[in-house]
Design an enzyme around this catalytic site. Structure first.
Site, mmCIF file in Angstrom:
data_model
loop_
_atom_site.group_PDB
_atom_site.id
_atom_site.type_symbol
_atom_site.label_atom_id
_atom_site.label_comp_id
_atom_site.label_asym_id
_atom_site.label_seq_id
_atom_site.Cartn_x
_atom_site.Cartn_y
_atom_site.Cartn_z
ATOM 1 N N LYS A 3 33.625 0.959 -68.737
ATOM 2 C CA LYS A 3 32.281 1.196 -68.224
ATOM 3 C C LYS A 3 31.507 -0.091 -67.946
ATOM 4 O O LYS A 3 30.593 -0.117 -67.128
ATOM 5 C CB LYS A 3 31.510 2.070 -69.197
ATOM 6 C CG LYS A 3 31.523 1.559 -70.621
ATOM 7 C CD LYS A 3 31.157 2.667 -71.615
ATOM 8 C CE LYS A 3 31.369 2.201 -73.045
ATOM 9 N NZ LYS A 3 31.760 3.265 -73.929
ATOM 10 N N TYR A 24 38.691 2.060 -81.628
ATOM 11 C CA TYR A 24 38.702 3.166 -80.668
ATOM 12 C C TYR A 24 39.160 2.627 -79.320
ATOM 13 O O TYR A 24 38.545 1.724 -78.759
ATOM 14 C CB TYR A 24 37.305 3.771 -80.530
ATOM 15 C CG TYR A 24 37.254 4.903 -79.524
ATOM 16 C CD1 TYR A 24 37.817 6.142 -79.826
ATOM 17 C CD2 TYR A 24 36.662 4.736 -78.275
ATOM 18 C CE1 TYR A 24 37.781 7.182 -78.909
ATOM 19 C CE2 TYR A 24 36.628 5.769 -77.351
ATOM 20 C CZ TYR A 24 37.188 6.990 -77.677
ATOM 21 O OH TYR A 24 37.168 8.012 -76.768
ATOM 22 N N ASP A 37 41.080 -5.042 -75.577
ATOM 23 C CA ASP A 37 40.260 -3.938 -75.085
ATOM 24 C C ASP A 37 38.834 -4.465 -74.956
ATOM 25 O O ASP A 37 38.101 -4.564 -75.946
ATOM 26 C CB ASP A 37 40.329 -2.753 -76.058
ATOM 27 C CG ASP A 37 39.548 -1.543 -75.582
ATOM 28 O OD1 ASP A 37 38.646 -1.710 -74.743
ATOM 29 O OD2 ASP A 37 39.823 -0.424 -76.063
#
Length: 514
Positions: free
Chosen positions: A341, A218, A313
């Protein structure tokens, strides 16, 4: 005793005491220093995949129907405030939640306070928090070391100026100091934005179009990356509303298969080449399909061979797997790094692209530049509120050795789960990469979708296993534990031995209902 078995908690629950700067056992903490790795040992992935295969090859072991009925009654008896608010939300919010993490079976729970390792909902029920806002609150929720400077900044500056502020420089300097692959950084508003910018940057500097991702990973919800999400080889299955042209140059490759990646890179070279390969360094879905220990190094070598950029990522792994991120842990330096985040300890507007100076200069800001650049924007990016929170969260993470402390809590949690699973003769699988703990009970994200025929064959099975995972998550919640979708648990600095042991007793109560 679990929340399900105890009297209902009320709004008179006393406030949680401040969490000490260092948590866990004294014996463990005395041996933790700045060089202590956040991941004490990489799991034996060969053995792990054998156990996961056994899990999905046998019948499910869900909560017994009569026990599940009691779990549902607990929500009715103890969560009426949340239920009423969820009903109001459904009238004005599609599905009643603004993001996927907020969904909870049978209805979303509304939280009133978050402190350290605990969440308390509007009905006064207190939970051990292994959601940790999806991973960024490595220090635990709402630490004073971050809250105080944020409040001070709000008093004299406010959250945003639209102009340069000292804390965006201080935060950038701190990240560049810790992460091996980050020489310069551009702050953005979210992980999704950062992935979009990184892909645009890769295409700008390589003058190529094709992007290869690892199936099941994701990388946010931008049009070009809603492809092969959660389950490998599912392509555009979730790309409703997205034109085919948006994913025309997106490709996927099965995890842990460097030869398949080589074949795809070789084929792309005949058609103009590959701009970048993007990976979650622990494996798709934060290690739900864990990579072999040397996989990232193999991908790095292939990118070098074929002239593609390597993008890590690190939205989840950045700082949680150590202040240097997964790239420091694996000793593999990507060309570009995506942060989200994790960058601000849970405060909003958190995202960034970092990388080599020569690449990052193609993200130069300003109006009317004549140089070839990848355009990114965001009026609220790098705002003072975000940057002061990020700076002090990273300083506190550095001071307390939080990644290693949280990692040891994850080790303790996983060992305890292993003991319960074996003692009760269950097929479930628990494993961890430091503070990222996986608890697979239904195995829905591990079904074999490596071909179209297999994908069609497992659709009904996936639906049943997904429902079982939701029921397990509900049972955890009714016993006072909040998890990520009933299958993932993030530990934090605030998780003392006592917190972890309390959680294990609660998990034991849940598994007694199977």
């Amino acid at each position: 005793m679990s929340a399900l078995a105890s009297a209902p908690l009320t709004s008179t629950v006393p406030p949680v005491a401040p969490v000490p700067a260092l948590s866990g056992s004294d014996a463990t903490l005395s041996s933790i220093g700045p060089d202590t790795p956040a991941i004490s040992a990489w799991p034996d992935t060969v053995q792990l995949y054998q156990r996961l295969a056994e899990l999905v090859q046998q019948p499910m072991r869900p909560i017994r129907p009569e026990a599940m009925a009691k779990v549902m009654r607990w929500f009715e008896d103890h969560c009426q405030g949340s239920k009423r608010l969820a009903e109001r939300a459904c009238a004005v919010i599609p599905g009643g939640v603004q993001h996927n993490l907020a969904f909870n079976h049978p209805f979303p729970l509304a939280m009133a306070t978050a402190q350290g390792p605990y969440l308390t909902d509007i009905d006064g029920n207190r939970y051990i928090d292994f959601l940790q806002a999806g991973g960024p609150t490595l220090l635990g929720s709402n630490p004073e070391a971050v809250r105080a400077p944020v409040k001070a900044l709000l008093d004299h500056c406010g959250p945003v100026t639209g102009l340069l502020h000292e804390y965006e420089v201080k935060l950038a300097e701190l990240v560049c100091r810790h992460m091996p692959g980050v020489e310069m950084i551009r702050l953005l508003g979210s992980g999704t934005e950062a992935v979009m910018g990184a892909i645009r940057l890769a295409r700008t500097v390589t003058r190529r179009q094709r992007i290869i991702k690892i199936g099941g990973a994701y990388h946010g919800w931008s049009d070009q990356l809603v492809y092969g999400m959660r389950l490998p080889k599912t392509g555009r299955m979730e790309a409703t509303g997205i034109p085919r042209g948006a994913t025309a140059h997106t490709q996927e490759c099965l995890p842990n298969d460097p030869e398949a990646l080589r074949r795809l890179l070789r084929w792309n070279r005949l058609r103009g080449g590959t701009a970048a390969v993007i990976v979650e360094p622990l494996g798709p879905e934060s290690g739900t399909r864990p990579v072999h220990r040397d996989y990232n190094a193999q991908v790095r070598a292939l990118c070098d061979e074929f002239g593609a950029l390597l993008i890590f990522d690190e939205v989840v792994t950045g700082f949680r797997t150590g202040l240097g991120g997964a790239q420091a842990y694996f000793g593999v330096t990507p060309d570009l790094t995506v942060l989200g985040k994790c960058l601000t300890g849970g405060y909003p507007m958190a995202g960034a692209i970092g990388g080599r100076r020569d690449l990052m200069m193609s993200l130069v800001g300003g109006i009317g530049s004549t140089s070839r650049r990848a355009f990114v924007g965001g009026t609220l990016s790098a705002n003072p509120l975000t940057c002061v929170a990020g700076y002090h969260a990273l300083l506190e993470t550095e001071r307390t050795h939080a990644p290693a402390v949280a990692g040891r809590a994850g080790d303790r949690l996983r060992r305890g789960l292993d003991e319960i699973i074996q003692r009760r003769g269950l097929p479930y699988v628990a494993y961890n990469m430091g503070s990222v703990v996986h608890l697979q009970t239904s195995g829905v994200l591990l079904l074999d979708t490596s071909s179209l025929w297999k994908l069609l064959k497992v659709k009904d099975e996936a639906r049943r296993r997904k429902h079982m995972m939701e029921e397990m998550g509900a049972a955890y919640t009714a016993h006072g534990i909040v998890s990520v979708a009933g299958s993932r648990l993030y530990t934090s600095l605030a998780d003392t031995d006592a917190v972890i042991d309390d959680a294990l007793n609660r998990f034991d109560d849940v598994f007694a209902l199977v």
